[in-house]
Design a protein around this motif. Sequence first.
Motif, PDB file in Angstrom:
ATOM      1  N   LYS A 237       0.814  -1.213   0.000  1.00 48.07           N
ATOM      2  CA  LYS A 237       0.000   0.000   0.000  1.00 48.07           C
ATOM      3  C   LYS A 237       0.850   1.267   0.000  1.00 48.07           C
ATOM      4  O   LYS A 237       0.381   2.339  -0.430  1.00 48.07           O
TER       5      LYS A 237
ATOM      6  N   MET B 256      -3.588   1.943  -5.154  1.00 47.87           N
ATOM      7  CA  MET B 256      -4.752   2.530  -4.507  1.00 47.87           C
ATOM      8  C   MET B 256      -5.413   1.563  -3.517  1.00 47.87           C
ATOM      9  O   MET B 256      -6.121   1.988  -2.614  1.00 47.87           O
ATOM     10  N   GLY B 257      -5.180   0.282  -3.708  1.00 43.23           N
ATOM     11  CA  GLY B 257      -5.770  -0.710  -2.819  1.00 43.23           C
ATOM     12  C   GLY B 257      -5.147  -2.079  -3.050  1.00 43.23           C
ATOM     13  O   GLY B 257      -4.481  -2.306  -4.068  1.00 43.23           O
TER      14      GLY B 257
ATOM     15  N   GLU C  66      -4.754  -2.638  -6.819  1.00 37.70           N
ATOM     16  CA  GLU C  66      -5.687  -1.760  -7.516  1.00 37.70           C
ATOM     17  C   GLU C  66      -4.977  -0.463  -7.893  1.00 37.70           C
ATOM     18  O   GLU C  66      -4.286   0.140  -7.063  1.00 37.70           O
TER      19      GLU C  66
ATOM     20  N   ASP D 129      -5.325   3.251 -10.585  1.00 34.59           N
ATOM     21  CA  ASP D 129      -6.262   4.152 -11.265  1.00 34.59           C
ATOM     22  C   ASP D 129      -6.673   3.556 -12.612  1.00 34.59           C
ATOM     23  O   ASP D 129      -5.825   3.215 -13.442  1.00 34.59           O
TER      24      ASP D 129
ATOM     25  N   TRP E  14      -9.106   0.412  -9.905  1.00 30.16           N
ATOM     26  CA  TRP E  14      -9.493   0.853  -8.563  1.00 30.16           C
ATOM     27  C   TRP E  14     -10.988   1.181  -8.513  1.00 30.16           C
ATOM     28  O   TRP E  14     -11.518   1.901  -9.370  1.00 30.16           O
ATOM     29  N   ARG E  15     -11.681   0.636  -7.530  1.00 33.02           N
ATOM     30  CA  ARG E  15     -13.097   0.883  -7.271  1.00 33.02           C
ATOM     31  C   ARG E  15     -14.004   0.482  -8.430  1.00 33.02           C
ATOM     32  O   ARG E  15     -15.088   1.014  -8.600  1.00 33.02           O
TER      33      ARG E  15
END
Length: 325
Positions: free
Chosen positions: A240, A246-247, A267, A269, A304-305
């Motif tokens: 991290k 990011m994750g 993770e 972008d 990410w996300r």
Amino acid sequence: MMNVNDTVDNADDDTHTAAERSAAASRSTWISVAVNIALSCVQITVGVLAKSQGLIADGMHSLSDLVADFVVLFASHHGAKQADADHPYGHQRFENAASLVVGTLLLVVGAAMAWSAIGKLAAPETIPLVHAAALAVAALALVAKEILFRYMLKIATRVKSSMLVANAWHARSDAASSLVVGIGIAGNLAGYPLLDPIAALIVGLMIGKMGWGFAWDALHELMDRGVDAQELQAIILTLKETPGVMGVHDVRTRKMGDMIVVDVHIEVDATIPVEAGHDIAVAARRKVMARHRVLSLMTHVDPWRRPDGDHAGLPAATGREDTPS
């Protein structure tokens, strides 16, 4: 008894190459060989002459250390070999196999000692009085084995070798057995002859318990047991901390000797180019391998996300809790 992993699973220690660990194993083990040859000869000889079953049992324990020492030398030599076509991850698991052999050896030796002592206790009239020389030899063995244990454990901790830790605690088991044997001999000399075979029985049970612990741990590591929660979280934290990550999820580990193989999803972008995501993964890999005792780290880059659906059903990134052997 101390758990082997408590001694070697320290993410803050410096890492060592296979060659360095092999050299340390060879040097400390040859010293152990010399000590065990001298002690076993003296203990068994004096034990026979002084009629002490406890001292003979202690001498047999020292003799079993010799076999364990040669197993360690064999494994450290082969474990230091580089990866090849048949062993793409290297040969580090020779160490796990060696720890299994050492543990099994201790278990067998302990059972044999306990059985012999039980035979003596069943016929107390056959127990002879012990000569005082046996007590002096037991005291000498106690001091020598304790010094050897502290030296070997220091080397094992420095190079993070569970195999060397197992062998060091094998030496400590001899120190503990010498103490018990000394008490048994002293009791025999004081007019309580049953204490000598009782000491031999206790030594046998101690050795057997320790052997079971080492064999059980080695067996689990041969079955791809992961690292404990503390070390796992340290690896996740390093990932991290890598710029661009990011994750982190789906971190899986398995032991290869005293090294670790890691699989992880990182993770990044979702809007950056593929090449940039690849560079972040490479940086994360380098950072982890520089800081931890990681042999190989395989990264999978996820947006990410954004759900990717390719890791459903995999175990969560949680470590195991070590239980006492």
